[in-house]
Scaffold this motif. Structure first.
Motif: not given
Length: 219
Positions: A192-200
């Motif tokens: 969820a963190v990666l998705r919400k902050l647009d991180l790889r």
């Protein structure tokens, strides 16, 4: 580890051969191709869609950082992780590689078993960075905010806790133990963190935790 498909790019044939020999000792790892410059590496990645592209920084024509930027910016190649392998422990190159989207930055001076274990980490979905370089990276990104970024409001309280733990370099199991939740729950929060902050990946998440003012470097 099984089913890890790799492309190697380095302008020195002996280095490519040596890296192939090192990596092929890892069970299940397949070298799909070798490139002598960044442009050729990008074409190999487009053709084969490997799990990992191992790129030298200093190559003629298109260098490894620009190749990483091209690979990481193409939506069709989002599943390919990029790892930069170099002889240069250079802060500017390190920051450039991470900004370009690389999931790791390793030194050619690392022992072969450490290189293999780092590749294994990528196969398991973790980002990698030579330990001696992490503090330098975080200090480069950190210390520019006095208040947390509004972007952190996208996260729930528990997701924020998980991001803070990621910044310390803890594994999912270690985070689960500290937060008294299951490892599966941690994996859900990490996604969820990666998705919400647009991180790889976790390297970019760790950098984001510092860059957004959630945590600050020690010392």
């Amino acid at each position: 580890m099984t089913g890890l498909r790799v492309v190697i790019a380095d302008d020195e044939p002996l280095v490519r051969q040596g890296m192939r020999l090192v990596l092929e000792l890892e069970p299940g790892l397949e070298i799909l191709g070798e490139a002598s410059d960044g442009r050729e590496a990008v074409e190999l990645v487009r053709r084969h869609r490997p799990d990992l592209a191992l790129l030298d920084v200093r190559m003629p024509g298109m260098d490894g950082i620009e190749a990483a930027r091209m690979i990481c910016s193409e939506p069709d190649l989002r599943e390919t992780r990029v790892v930069v392998l170099t002889t240069f422990a250079d802060d500017e190159l390190l920051v450039g590689a991470i900004r370009a989207g690389a999931s790791g930055y390793l030194l050619k001076s690392m022992p072969p078993d450490e290189i293999r274990s780092s590749v294994r980490a990528v196969a398991e979905g973790r980002a990698i960075l030579a330990p001696s370089l992490m503090d330098r990276l975080l200090h480069e990104y950190a210390g520019r905010r006095t208040d947390p970024s509004p972007e952190l409001a996208r996260l729930t309280d528990r997701e924020t806790d998980v991001l803070r733990e990621i910044a310390t370099g803890r594994s999912n199991g270690e985070i689960a133990a500290r937060l008294y939740v299951s490892e599966g729950t941690v994996k859900t929060h990490v996604a969820a963190v990666l998705r919400k902050l647009d991180l790889r990946d976790r390297t970019q998440a760790a950098v984001a935790a510092y860059e957004l003012g959630l945590v600050r470097p020690r010392g």
